[in-house]
Design a protein around this motif. Structure first.
Motif, mmCIF file in Angstrom:
data_model
loop_
_atom_site.group_PDB
_atom_site.id
_atom_site.type_symbol
_atom_site.label_atom_id
_atom_site.label_comp_id
_atom_site.label_asym_id
_atom_site.label_seq_id
_atom_site.Cartn_x
_atom_site.Cartn_y
_atom_site.Cartn_z
ATOM 1 N N UNK A 86 0.996 -1.094 -0.357
ATOM 2 C CA UNK A 86 -0.068 -0.007 -0.022
ATOM 3 C C UNK A 86 0.688 1.173 0.269
ATOM 4 N N UNK A 87 1.974 0.985 0.542
ATOM 5 C CA UNK A 87 3.378 2.147 0.297
ATOM 6 C C UNK A 87 3.427 3.023 1.910
ATOM 7 N N UNK A 88 2.520 2.575 2.717
ATOM 8 C CA UNK A 88 2.527 3.265 3.692
ATOM 9 C C UNK A 88 2.884 1.529 4.605
ATOM 10 N N UNK A 89 4.537 2.674 5.434
ATOM 11 C CA UNK A 89 5.715 1.301 5.776
ATOM 12 C C UNK A 89 5.704 0.722 7.112
ATOM 13 N N UNK A 90 4.692 0.027 7.256
ATOM 14 C CA UNK A 90 3.956 -0.998 8.387
ATOM 15 C C UNK A 90 4.068 -2.309 8.200
ATOM 16 N N UNK A 91 4.622 -2.643 6.733
ATOM 17 C CA UNK A 91 5.016 -4.505 6.664
ATOM 18 C C UNK A 91 6.732 -4.881 7.069
ATOM 19 N N UNK A 92 7.279 -4.274 8.073
ATOM 20 C CA UNK A 92 9.023 -4.919 8.597
ATOM 21 C C UNK A 92 8.150 -5.791 9.141
ATOM 22 N N UNK A 93 9.702 -6.549 8.438
ATOM 23 C CA UNK A 93 8.981 -8.213 9.232
ATOM 24 C C UNK A 93 10.906 -8.344 9.363
ATOM 25 N N UNK A 94 11.122 -9.499 9.530
ATOM 26 C CA UNK A 94 12.219 -9.987 10.772
ATOM 27 C C UNK A 94 12.573 -11.192 9.785
#
Length: 349
Positions: A237-245
């Motif tokens: 979506x372009x919103x930087x909420x999908x950070x993952x390890x």
């Protein structure tokens, strides 16, 4: 008198006309000279050009550039094919993913390789990566790389843009759960899990991480552990909420700080009148060492330096019907684990 006056006036007019003609000639000469020298004055401006960048950029500098920018960078590789056709590189300040489906020079890189890479930056679902990659030059191998360490309670300190592309360690993890909150059992590829069941604390398992040390099919520890992985991002979506390890292999699940802690006591699994086969296991891989003797002072020793979690060595040339004291230990780069000596008895016949 009138004739003289008229003659004087005529002579004067001729002189003035000659003076005016001379100014005109000088003025043209000046104008011509000015016109001729104008291009000479503009030559330095035309010849000026921007200075070329002085060598590869730091990864921190590259991360401030816009997608579409072509750059050259250097770094140390922190993953292999277990994450697919992407290699994450990092230096002391930042990290960057390098992606190519076709470049063999990239696919052949393994952790610890030092590289120089040239290519174009791209925004892939909010992940800043280099794609396409034009060239990869291997500069060395066996290089060490650092990782940022934080406890699980402070996970948000590393799941962010600053640490994207870098290797990190999360300590004091109590459990890994499914997104529905159930304890994770055998892990599946291309599936998300959660650290301590916490929303947003995403752990992504890569499908290519298979085989003996792979993550697919691996069951996470039930006791507290540390979890190592690369910080990635997937935010369509372009919103930087999908950070993952992104853990790489099963060895990224570290119990007991990586020490080869011995589980329980060693046991004799095969006994004759002249030999005892000693068996024990460790939480993490380490060497195998067995010291033994007919007294608590010991004196004998056999060893196998191959790292393993399942340890077994045979003591030979023993006396029949004799009690031997046996002490086992295991070592790796994190330290040594030793158990107190226990008695074992050979057969009489």
């Amino acid at each position: 008198m009138k004739k003289l006056t008229l003659l004087a006036l005529l002579c004067s007019g001729t002189f003035l006309s000659a003076q005016a003609q001379t100014r005109t000639t000088k003025k043209r000469t000046t104008t011509t000279t000015t016109t001729t020298t104008t291009p000479a004055k503009s030559q330095p401006e035309t010849a000026a050009a921007p200075a070329a960048p002085a060598g590869p950029l730091t990864l921190a500098a590259v991360r401030t550039a816009e997608p579409g920018t072509t750059v050259t960078v250097r770094g140390v590789v922190v993953n292999g094919g277990e994450l697919g056709n992407i290699r994450y590189i990092q230096d002391r300040e930042a990290g960057l993913p390098i992606f190519s489906n076709t470049l063999d020079d990239l696919k052949n890189l393994v952790p610890g390789d030092s590289v120089e890479v040239h290519g174009t930056l791209k925004n892939y679902n909010s992940l800043l990566e280099m794609d396409p990659v034009q060239s990869v030059k291997k500069l060395g191998s066996g290089r060490k790389y650092a990782m940022v360490t934080v406890p699980a309670a402070e996970l948000t300190k590393v799941l962010n843009e600053t640490h994207e592309g870098r290797l990190v360690k999360i300590t004091e993890v109590e459990r890994l759960t499914t997104t529905g909150g159930n304890p994770a059992s055998a892990l599946a590829g291309n599936v998300n899990y959660l650290i301590n069941g916490q929303a947003g604390a995403i752990v992504r398992i890569s499908a290519p991480s298979n085989g003996p040390d792979g993550l697919v099919g691996f069951t996470p520890p039930t006791e507290k552990f540390d979890l190592v992985g690369v910080v990635g991002q997937h935010s369509p979506s372009g919103t930087p909420t999908g950070y993952q390890l992104l853990p790489r292999l099963s060895t990224d699940f570290v119990v007991a700080g990586g020490l080869p802690v011995i589980k329980g006591e060693p046991v004799p699994v095969a006994v004759t009148k002249n030999s005892i086969t000693v068996d024990f296991s460790t939480i993490n891989p380490g060497t195998t060492k067995v010291e033994y003797g007919a007294t608590p002072a010991l004196g004998g020793m056999v060893e196998d330096k191959t790292p393993t979690k399942q340890h077994q060595l045979t003591l030979t040339d023993l006396q029949a019907g004799t009690t031997y004291y046996v002490r086992v230990s295991s070592a790796n780069s994190m330290g040594i684990s030793t158990q107190p000596a226990v008695p074992m008895i050979t057969r009489k016949k």
